[in-house]
Design an enzyme around this catalytic site. Sequence first.
Site, PDB file in Angstrom:
ATOM      1  N   SER A   1      22.042  29.776  49.990  1.00 17.62           N
ATOM      2  CA  SER A   1      21.414  28.604  50.631  1.00 17.62           C
ATOM      3  C   SER A   1      22.041  27.292  50.145  1.00 17.62           C
ATOM      4  O   SER A   1      22.382  26.419  50.958  1.00 17.62           O
ATOM      5  CB  SER A   1      19.904  28.607  50.410  1.00 17.62           C
ATOM      6  OG  SER A   1      19.578  28.880  49.078  1.00 17.62           O
TER       7      SER A   1
ATOM      8  N   HIS B   1      20.609  40.929  40.428  1.00 20.48           N
ATOM      9  CA  HIS B   1      20.962  39.530  40.697  1.00 20.48           C
ATOM     10  C   HIS B   1      22.472  39.359  40.657  1.00 20.48           C
ATOM     11  O   HIS B   1      23.158  40.073  39.925  1.00 20.48           O
ATOM     12  CB  HIS B   1      20.320  38.593  39.662  1.00 20.48           C
ATOM     13  CG  HIS B   1      20.243  37.184  40.137  1.00 20.48           C
ATOM     14  ND1 HIS B   1      21.250  36.280  39.927  1.00 20.48           N
ATOM     15  CD2 HIS B   1      19.300  36.537  40.864  1.00 20.48           C
ATOM     16  CE1 HIS B   1      20.913  35.123  40.485  1.00 20.48           C
ATOM     17  NE2 HIS B   1      19.743  35.252  41.064  1.00 20.48           N
TER      18      HIS B   1
HETATM   19  N1  AMX Z   1      18.483  48.248  44.268  1.00 20.24           N
HETATM   20  C1  AMX Z   1      19.467  49.117  44.665  1.00 20.24           C
HETATM   21  N2  AMX Z   1      20.776  48.851  44.566  1.00 20.24           N
HETATM   22  C2  AMX Z   1      21.111  47.673  44.002  1.00 20.24           C
HETATM   23  C3  AMX Z   1      20.159  46.760  43.526  1.00 20.24           C
HETATM   24  C4  AMX Z   1      18.787  47.069  43.699  1.00 20.24           C
HETATM   25  N3  AMX Z   1      17.824  46.242  43.346  1.00 20.24           N
HETATM   26  N4  AMX Z   1      20.815  45.692  43.030  1.00 20.24           N
HETATM   27  C5  AMX Z   1      22.138  45.942  43.210  1.00 20.24           C
HETATM   28  N5  AMX Z   1      22.312  47.131  43.789  1.00 20.24           N
HETATM   29  C6  AMX Z   1      23.566  47.738  44.248  1.00 20.24           C
HETATM   30  C7  AMX Z   1      24.179  46.827  45.304  1.00 20.24           C
HETATM   31  O1  AMX Z   1      23.583  47.021  46.585  1.00 20.24           O
HETATM   32  C8  AMX Z   1      25.631  47.241  45.241  1.00 20.24           C
HETATM   33  O2  AMX Z   1      25.773  48.442  45.968  1.00 20.24           O
HETATM   34  P1  AMX Z   1      27.071  48.719  46.917  1.00 20.24           P
HETATM   35  O3  AMX Z   1      28.253  48.586  46.020  1.00 20.24           O
HETATM   36  O4  AMX Z   1      26.803  50.123  47.385  1.00 20.24           O
HETATM   37  O5  AMX Z   1      27.022  47.684  48.001  1.00 20.24           O
HETATM   38  C9  AMX Z   1      25.818  47.549  43.762  1.00 20.24           C
HETATM   39  O6  AMX Z   1      24.504  47.759  43.207  1.00 20.24           O
HETATM   40  C10 AMX Z   1      26.496  46.451  42.980  1.00 20.24           C
HETATM   41  O7  AMX Z   1      25.792  45.244  43.203  1.00 20.24           O
HETATM   42  P2  AMX Z   1      25.611  44.179  42.035  1.00 20.24           P
HETATM   43  O8  AMX Z   1      26.957  43.746  41.606  1.00 20.24           O
HETATM   44  O9  AMX Z   1      24.687  44.718  40.997  1.00 20.24           O
HETATM   45  O10 AMX Z   1      24.800  43.042  42.765  1.00 20.24           O
HETATM   46  P3  AMX Z   1      25.322  41.964  43.824  1.00 20.24           P
HETATM   47  O11 AMX Z   1      25.709  40.735  43.068  1.00 20.24           O
HETATM   48  O12 AMX Z   1      26.295  42.527  44.785  1.00 20.24           O
HETATM   49  O13 AMX Z   1      23.982  41.687  44.642  1.00 20.24           O
HETATM   50  C11 AMX Z   1      21.668  41.264  44.906  1.00 20.24           C
HETATM   51  C12 AMX Z   1      22.912  40.954  44.078  1.00 20.24           C
HETATM   52  C13 AMX Z   1      20.557  40.330  44.450  1.00 20.24           C
HETATM   53  C14 AMX Z   1      21.975  40.995  46.381  1.00 20.24           C
HETATM   54  C15 AMX Z   1      21.273  42.756  44.663  1.00 20.24           C
HETATM   55  O14 AMX Z   1      20.942  42.938  43.308  1.00 20.24           O
HETATM   56  C16 AMX Z   1      20.111  43.195  45.548  1.00 20.24           C
HETATM   57  O15 AMX Z   1      20.342  43.565  46.702  1.00 20.24           O
HETATM   58  N6  AMX Z   1      18.844  43.150  45.004  1.00 20.24           N
HETATM   59  C17 AMX Z   1      17.685  43.477  45.803  1.00 20.24           C
HETATM   60  C18 AMX Z   1      17.356  42.332  46.755  1.00 20.24           C
HETATM   61  C19 AMX Z   1      16.804  41.134  46.003  1.00 20.24           C
HETATM   62  O16 AMX Z   1      15.937  41.246  45.167  1.00 20.24           O
HETATM   63  N7  AMX Z   1      17.333  39.928  46.345  1.00 20.24           N
HETATM   64  C20 AMX Z   1      16.813  38.677  45.771  1.00 20.24           C
HETATM   65  C21 AMX Z   1      17.804  37.998  44.843  1.00 20.24           C
HETATM   66  C22 AMX Z   1      17.238  36.688  44.338  1.00 20.24           C
HETATM   67  C23 AMX Z   1      17.178  35.670  45.435  1.00 20.24           C
HETATM   68  O17 AMX Z   1      18.213  35.213  45.935  1.00 20.24           O
HETATM   69  N8  AMX Z   1      16.017  35.270  45.851  1.00 20.24           N
END
Ligand code: AMX
Length: 435
Positions: free
Chosen positions: A235, A311
Amino acid sequence: MATLQARLKELVPQWRAERARLIKEKGDKVLTPATVAMAFGGMRGIKGMVCDTSVVEPDKGLFIRGHHLLEIMDLWPEQTFILLLTGDIKKLDDEMVREYQREMDKRSQVPQYVYDVLESMPNDSHPMCMLNTAILVMERESSFRREYDRGISKEDYWLPTLDDSLNILAKLPGIAAAVYRLRYNKGDYIQWTPGLDWGSNYANMLGIGDPTGDFAKLMRLYLHFHCDHEGGNVSANTCHTVGSALSDAYYAASAGLNGLAGPLHGLANQECLGWILETIEKFGGAPSEEQIRNYAFETLRAGKVVPGYGHAVLRVTDPRFTGFNKFGKEHIPNDPVFQTVDRVFTVVPKVLEEYSNERVKAGKGPIANFWPNVDAGSGALLYHYGLTEFDYYTVLFSVSRAMGMLSQLVWNRAVGTAITRPKSVSMKWIAESAK
Ligand code: AMX
């Protein structure tokens, strides 16, 4: 606005001088390498922009202008915005805060055409779409656009940007509350009460009964906690990019909040409570640790994420989660939804760690962070006080995050940040030329 503007007039030349000095003395220093994996990975870890309002330390969380969030938990949102903009912590009875509150009173009236537009939207429109449309439709009021068309000097761009920002912030609680009342058939709109603070006004206009005043307290905390998370998140980065083309604050804020509407970003808070309530429904009451563990694995094996965990930057429990958890323990310790959130916190990090190990064994990348983020706990608190429509929660997040995005916009206009234009490369180029 005279006091806040006067303070900024002192600060802006200092920021400009510092920017010029840094470019002169360090302009050729390398911040980070950018690897092929980073280019495919959402530019994660590439230090490629500047943001002074706040910083997120992976192992500590959010610092607003150098202050750790948990050390300034008691700030009201009015103080938060002034802190984001100026770096000053002002007491609630300080003239700058009082003046800001009077400014909100003066500017709070939502134009009738905004209500007309909201009322003409289909009644299955998402609340975020309604909010962002309302902000965008007010673009005709932009002081920046008016002053730009009159030929204002670059040096002064930040002044009408500040004016637009205050206008948006003053009207946001009324617009957001109108979205709530309209979308969920809650009856007539409730008007802004002059003399009442920004958070309490929003709480009041939502029309949630608040006999103890605790809901207003929660709203102030919520609006403070969600205000900013440095510059690179979807954002803030989107608001910044759109604003860098000198699109005004209405265009930029609406665009940034469209990014917040994504489930991997701000929409996660609606998904989180949904997930918690699903567990409660599935197990016919607050689930046991074992049941949570099984349900978390079921979610992961279905190819979904556990919302509220993980995160992009943080590698510890988000202090905003800690702060909300503290509020919950103080105010609603016996609430079953809150208790479930708390129990999920004891189970899910271990599940994610196990699952991450499985992923690695299967040749995939690890999950970088097993800990809860801001969205994991806030929904349970809102739900307790009667705000049960959880597809509305990202609107609350937006009202708060507008403070960070807009203060970043004012700062960027003040220091004269260039139009955003990173270089992209093709896969062919990477295959042939990346060394
Ligand atoms: N559940 C399952 N899998 C997860 C996970 C979770 N909570 N968090 C990360 N992973 C997975 C990712 O989907 C990714 O999988 P892929 O390689 O198969 O695509 C892998 O782990 C590596 O990801 P990462 O390096 O740990 O995280 P990222 O920086 O790519 O993504 C985030 C960060 C927040 C998008 C991810 O942790 C996520 O999807 N969390 C759940 C959604 C969430 O809570 N979002 C809110 C974030 C805060 C905000 O902005 N409000």
